[in-house]
Motif scaffolding. Structure first.
Motif, PDB file in Angstrom:
ATOM      1  N   ASP A   3      19.123  21.600   2.011  1.00  0.00           N
ATOM      2  CA  ASP A   3      20.375  22.053   2.045  1.00  0.00           C
ATOM      3  C   ASP A   3      21.152  22.103   2.939  1.00  0.00           C
ATOM      4  O   ASP A   3      22.597  21.795   3.048  1.00  0.00           O
ATOM      5  N   VAL A   4      20.412  21.893   4.282  1.00  0.00           N
ATOM      6  CA  VAL A   4      21.272  21.898   5.549  1.00  0.00           C
ATOM      7  C   VAL A   4      22.000  20.425   5.682  1.00  0.00           C
ATOM      8  O   VAL A   4      23.090  20.276   5.964  1.00  0.00           O
ATOM      9  N   SER A   6      22.471  18.327   3.274  1.00  0.00           N
ATOM     10  CA  SER A   6      23.385  17.839   2.323  1.00  0.00           C
ATOM     11  C   SER A   6      24.708  18.625   2.649  1.00  0.00           C
ATOM     12  O   SER A   6      25.887  18.175   2.169  1.00  0.00           O
ATOM     13  N   GLY A   7      24.632  19.998   3.153  1.00  0.00           N
ATOM     14  CA  GLY A   7      25.645  20.793   3.423  1.00  0.00           C
ATOM     15  C   GLY A   7      26.470  20.091   4.520  1.00  0.00           C
ATOM     16  O   GLY A   7      27.700  19.826   4.545  1.00  0.00           O
ATOM     17  N   PHE A   8      25.727  19.468   5.705  1.00  0.00           N
ATOM     18  CA  PHE A   8      26.392  18.884   6.644  1.00  0.00           C
ATOM     19  C   PHE A   8      26.991  17.609   6.174  1.00  0.00           C
ATOM     20  O   PHE A   8      28.215  17.289   6.376  1.00  0.00           O
ATOM     21  N   GLY A  10      28.232  16.760   2.961  1.00  0.00           N
ATOM     22  CA  GLY A  10      29.219  17.323   2.086  1.00  0.00           C
ATOM     23  C   GLY A  10      30.360  17.714   2.954  1.00  0.00           C
ATOM     24  O   GLY A  10      31.730  17.312   2.591  1.00  0.00           O
ATOM     25  N   PHE A  11      30.207  18.533   4.059  1.00  0.00           N
ATOM     26  CA  PHE A  11      31.279  18.912   4.766  1.00  0.00           C
ATOM     27  C   PHE A  11      32.067  17.731   5.596  1.00  0.00           C
ATOM     28  O   PHE A  11      33.299  17.558   5.578  1.00  0.00           O
ATOM     29  N   SER A  12      31.166  16.746   6.062  1.00  0.00           N
ATOM     30  CA  SER A  12      31.539  15.614   6.896  1.00  0.00           C
ATOM     31  C   SER A  12      32.457  14.815   5.924  1.00  0.00           C
ATOM     32  O   SER A  12      33.552  14.265   6.180  1.00  0.00           O
ATOM     33  N   ALA A  42      28.473  21.056  -9.230  1.00  0.00           N
ATOM     34  CA  ALA A  42      28.430  22.201  -8.149  1.00  0.00           C
ATOM     35  C   ALA A  42      29.431  23.147  -8.514  1.00  0.00           C
ATOM     36  O   ALA A  42      28.965  24.399  -8.604  1.00  0.00           O
ATOM     37  N   PHE A  57      24.035  32.387  -3.349  1.00  0.00           N
ATOM     38  CA  PHE A  57      23.961  31.750  -1.946  1.00  0.00           C
ATOM     39  C   PHE A  57      21.979  31.373  -2.261  1.00  0.00           C
ATOM     40  O   PHE A  57      21.590  30.839  -1.301  1.00  0.00           O
TER      41      PHE A  57
END
Length: 129
Positions: A3-4, A6-8, A10-12, A42, A57
C-alpha cells in the motif's frame, strides 16, 4: 509494492499528470483514460464500500482485479488482460483525446463508462466470496 509503495507511485503519477495538464503538455482527460483500469476500479470499489458504510481505509480484497485473480487462480492472466485493455481499448481513446482535444471529455466518457460497466460485472467493490 504494498500500500505504501503503490500510494506513493499513484501520488507521483497524479502529480506529474496535473503538472503536465496545467502546462498544456497533455490534457488531464488523456491521463485519466490511460489510467482508466486503475482509476475506475479504485473509484468503484471505494464508492461501493462507502455506500455500505464500511471502513474505506481498511485492507480488503474487493477490487475487480483481485476478484479475477481469485477466480482465475493466477495474477498472470489478469495482468495480460489489463495490458490488452490498455493497448486495444484505452490507448486508442487516449490518442483520439490528444489529437482532438475539443472532444477529449467525450472520448474519456466513451472509454471509461463501458470499462466501469465491465468492472462492475466482474465484481469491483463487491464483498469477498
Amino acid at each position: 509494492m504494498g500500500d505504501v509503495g503503490s500510494g506513493f507511485l499513484g501520488f507521483s503519477i497524479g502529480a506529474l499528470a496535473l503538472a503536465a495538464s496545467q502546462r498544456g503538455v497533455v490534457r488531464i482527460e488523456v491521463w485519466a483514460i490511460l489510467a482508466g483500469v486503475f482509476l475506475v476500479d479504485a473509484t468503484l470499489t471505494l464508492l461501493r464500500r462507502l455506500a455500505r458504510g464500511e471502513r474505506w481505509f481498511e485492507a480488503h480484497r474487493m477490487h475487480a482485479y483481485q476478484h479475477l485473480a481469485s477466480r482465475w487462480k493466477s495474477h498472470r492472466p489478469v495482468t495480460i488482460l489489463v495490458i490488452c485493455v490498455n493497448c486495444l481499448w484505452l490507448f486508442p481513446w487516449a490518442y483520439a483525446a490528444a489529437v482532438a482535444p475539443v472532444w477529449a471529455s467525450w472520448y474519456m466518457a466513451a472509454a471509461l463508462v463501458p470499462l466501469a460497466i465491465v468492472l462492475l460485472v466482474v465484481g469491483a467493490g463487491s464483498r469477498e466470496s
